[in-house]
Design an enzyme around this catalytic site. Structure first.
Site, mmCIF file in Angstrom:
data_model
loop_
_atom_site.group_PDB
_atom_site.id
_atom_site.type_symbol
_atom_site.label_atom_id
_atom_site.label_comp_id
_atom_site.label_asym_id
_atom_site.label_seq_id
_atom_site.Cartn_x
_atom_site.Cartn_y
_atom_site.Cartn_z
ATOM 1 N N GLU A 72 -15.002 -5.530 0.684
ATOM 2 C CA GLU A 72 -15.829 -4.929 -0.476
ATOM 3 C C GLU A 72 -15.138 -5.171 -1.971
ATOM 4 O OE1 GLU A 72 -14.830 -3.309 2.349
ATOM 5 O OE2 GLU A 72 -17.217 -3.923 3.159
ATOM 6 N N SER A 94 0.882 -1.384 -0.236
ATOM 7 C CA SER A 94 0.019 0.291 -0.041
ATOM 8 C C SER A 94 0.811 1.175 -0.112
ATOM 9 C CB SER A 94 -1.067 -0.211 1.304
ATOM 10 O OG SER A 94 -1.937 -0.944 1.172
ATOM 11 N N GLU A 102 -2.190 -15.478 -0.755
ATOM 12 C CA GLU A 102 -2.670 -14.765 0.474
ATOM 13 C C GLU A 102 -4.041 -14.979 0.902
ATOM 14 O OE1 GLU A 102 -2.384 -10.602 0.642
ATOM 15 O OE2 GLU A 102 -1.810 -10.517 2.474
ATOM 16 N N SER A 108 3.033 -4.229 6.881
ATOM 17 C CA SER A 108 2.971 -5.355 8.083
ATOM 18 C C SER A 108 4.509 -5.826 8.208
ATOM 19 C CB SER A 108 2.306 -6.569 7.565
ATOM 20 O OG SER A 108 0.826 -6.132 7.238
#
Lengths: 293, 380
Positions: B362, B128, B243, B160
């Site tokens: 979503e 990201s 993932e 992460s």
């Protein structure tokens, strides 16, 4: 470990699907609901010819077939004839069985040989008054035990519950297929309503629920364990109901009519949720078995 | 169709069970992303690696033991049932490694995988960016070709493990004229290199589980490009599929959670919560069975497609529901964040991230609707 359908099992599903796709199931169901059994009996005769009446000893094949029967919302005493009656040692073409308290009424007792399980006795049923199910294609009758014909087994009820779980998965899948097709064609605001994310997300949730209920049904067929059967039924009935609600919602007003085939599947899901044990009863059966571990 | 474990798998299960019984710390380690917890988790990974249990499905030469996916699933079942420490190596082992197996060179595998298996390198993910979250193809961090390698510049966020990890992997725009999914390249880079600044971010639980990474002309050799330059999107998407689809959240986590939830219910059998306890337990069974189905399909040459998104939706929602139920059963003690009652509040906080990371739910629902159900894509 191999947790996947065999080629033969997939072919069985495909052949049942092909046969049912060639029939006008809505017309068959409407005439069945009106007491005109002829087209339905003709369809069941064709199903018998491809062997669906001979699967009582093969639970995985049974659930494979019942998913297809559900997907096409086929009317008739299917669970009773294909799975429950054989488990009770009842022979013959078309039979119907009441198993109070979970299955208190006999389905289609005006067209199938009626039986009732009374405690540990299997009896011929004396047929009483007709009752009106919310599903017009489920013609229910009150029954009283008559002549004793044999000894009952607990497996009969469980195999019925197992087949109903598969039927519910199929009903859910059929509803999802109809809904997906409808939202792709129906246009509002200048585009197919299926482009709207609110609609997409409803239907994606249905797919997820069905995809994760099906392995429970298959596993219950493999193990035959009562806890597994109830777990499968809880997930299958919830997934089918989610499918029914979503299909109704995305169809809008046309779905809220008896004229639309989708509504017949919805009404069948509504009826089946109450038959063969309530969700509460099945959940209790699962949790009780976890307590006694 | 059968659910029976073969003798080899059962033998492996017993070995894993015995090893864990002997080695799992009696008291839980401090959180893996804390200053005190990180080195302890690295140490734990090294012990796992010595027993060849840190990456069981990998080939022997890289530190694995050529285990089948079924054995992997059994390992995970045992791992979570034993209450073993969180896997600080998970980004590397579950995500980067599968990309290396698919796109890496022999030299890259030889160099990267054994160090990953031994936790000599712990990996962070760097997907990201401030303007590229769900819309990953909007990445703006750039890679500029230089002698023998590339210079990386820009900013990554929500990375992460980056607060403490050694290395990271992610996408950079290597062709400034290309748009969206084109002109991206997949890089592995050193978090200790000149020009890298890491700013840890405290997560909801107060621990810096992710970080911002600022890159200012960070040199990366050509050898650390994974796949061909400009092919980064395709390379990255295999990792994303893994993932969501299989390796990131094994059924073990939910099976162990459901068993603990049932135990909790025994201690306080509140009939008002009974149905939710039952549904959480059924959900965990469903997830395990679904995974067995996936493993069976893969063993017969099948591949993971958009069903990865189906999978991610299910486990992430199940995890939240399971922990919600546990907190309700705990009554007023549900508020307590640990160490007593053990783990439920931290588990709940972790579960809340599930519907967000690895592609928000979503986005996953869009993917399911369009690629599985065939609904029209349309404008966003």
């Amino acid at each position: 470990m191999r947790f996947a359908l065999s080629t033969e099992q997939k072919e069985l599903a495909a052949s049942v699907h092909a046969l049912l796709s060639s029939a006008d199931l809505q017309a068959v169901a409407a005439r069945w609901a009106a007491g005109d059994h002829e087209p339905g009996l003709d369809l069941l005769g064709r199903l018998a010819k491809i062997g669906v009446t001979e699967l009582a000893e093969f639970p995985v094949e049974l659930v494979v077939v019942f998913e297809e029967l559900g997907r096409h919302a086929v009317p008739g005493p299917l669970i009773e004839s294909y799975a429950v009656a054989p488990a009770l040692g009842i022979t013959g073409d078309l039979a119907t069985v009441a198993l109070p308290p979970h299955v208190p009424y006999a389905l289609d007792a005006d067209v199938a040989a009626p039986y009732v399980v009374d405690g540990d006795a299997v009896c011929r049923a004396e047929v009483g008054a007709p009752l009106t199910s919310v599903d017009p294609a489920r013609r229910l009758f009150e029954v009283r035990p008559g002549e004793w014909v044999g000894t009952a087994s607990d497996e009969a009820l469980d195999v019925g519950m197992l087949c109903q779980s598969a039927q519910l998965i199929g009903l859910g899948r059929g509803l999802l297929d109809r809904a997906s097709e409808y939202v792709t064609q129906r246009r509002q605001f200048g585009r197919p309503v299926g482009e709207f994310q609110a609609v997409k997300h409803h239907l994606a949730n249905v797919l997820v629920a069905l995809e994760f209920a099906r392995p429970l049904v298959h596993a219950a067929a493999v193990t035959g364990d009562t806890r597994d059967i109830s777990a499968a039924r809880v997930a299958a009935a919830d997934a089918a109901w989610l499918a029914a609600r979503a299909a109704l919602q995305v169809h809008g007003a046309i779905g809220y009519t008896r004229e639309h085939a989708m509504s017949w599947a919805l009404l069948k899901v509504k009826a089946l949720r109450s038959a063969w044990g309530t969700q509460t009863w099945h959940r209790r059966r699962v949790l009780t078995s976890l307590r006694s571990r | 169709m059968d659910l029976d474990l073969d003798a080899k798998t059962l033998e492996f299960r017993d070995e894993v069970r015995d090893w864990l019984a002997e080695h799992v710390p009696r008291d839980p380690l401090p959180p893996m992303d804390s200053d005190e917890g990180f080195p302890l988790h690295r140490e734990w990974e090294r012990g796992l690696a010595e027993a060849r249990l840190s990456a069981v499905t990998w080939p022997y030469e890289y530190g694995g033991r050529d285990a089948s996916l079924l054995e992997w699933l059994v390992f995970e079942d045992e791992y979570y049932a034993a209450g073993a420490p969180s896997r600080v190596s998970a980004n590397g082992i579950a995500l980067l490694a599968s990309t290396l197996f698919a796109f890496g060179t022999d030299e890259q595998r030889d160099r990267v995988l054994p160090r990953m298996a031994r936790a000599d390198d712990i990996w962070a993910q760097a997907w990201s960016e401030p303007e590229a979250g769900s819309d990953l193809a909007a990445v703006r961090s750039r890679a500029t070709k230089t002698d023998g390698g590339w210079l990386l510049s820009g900013q990554k966020t929500w990375s992460s493990r980056a607060s403490h990890a050694d290395r990271a992997f992610g996408l950079f725009r290597s062709d400034p004229g290309a748009q969206r999914h084109r002109g991206l390249t997949y890089f592995m880079f050193d978090l200790r290199a000149d020009g890298v600044t890491v700013r840890p971010i405290q997560q909801l639980d107060g621990v810096p589980g992710f970080a911002e990474i600022f890159l200012d002309d960070v040199f990366v050799p050509d050898d650390d490009v994974l796949g061909a330059p400009g092919e980064g999107w395709r390379v990255a998407m295999t990792t994303a599929g893994n993932e969501r689809g299989l390796t990131l959240r094994s059924p073990g986590r939910f099976m162990a959670g459901a068993e603990r939830l049932v135990d909790l219910w025994h201690a306080n059998p509140d009939p008002r919560v009974a149905d939710r306890v039952t549904d959480a337990w059924i959900g965990a069974q469903a997830y395990r069975l679904y995974t067995l189905g996936t493993i069976s399909r893969l063993a017969e040459g099948g591949t993971l497609g958009a069903e990865s998104s189906v999978n991610k939706l299910f486990w992430s929602e199940l995890d939240v529901a399971l922990h919600d139920t546990a907190l309700d059963l705990l009554g007023a003690d549900g508020e307590l964040a640990g160490p007593r009652p053990p783990g439920w509040q931290s588990g709940h906080l972790f579960a809340l991230s599930g519907p967000i990371y690895a592609g928000t739910n979503e986005i996953q629902r869009n993917v399911v609707a369009e690629r599985v159900l065939g609904l029209p894509r349309g404008d966003r």
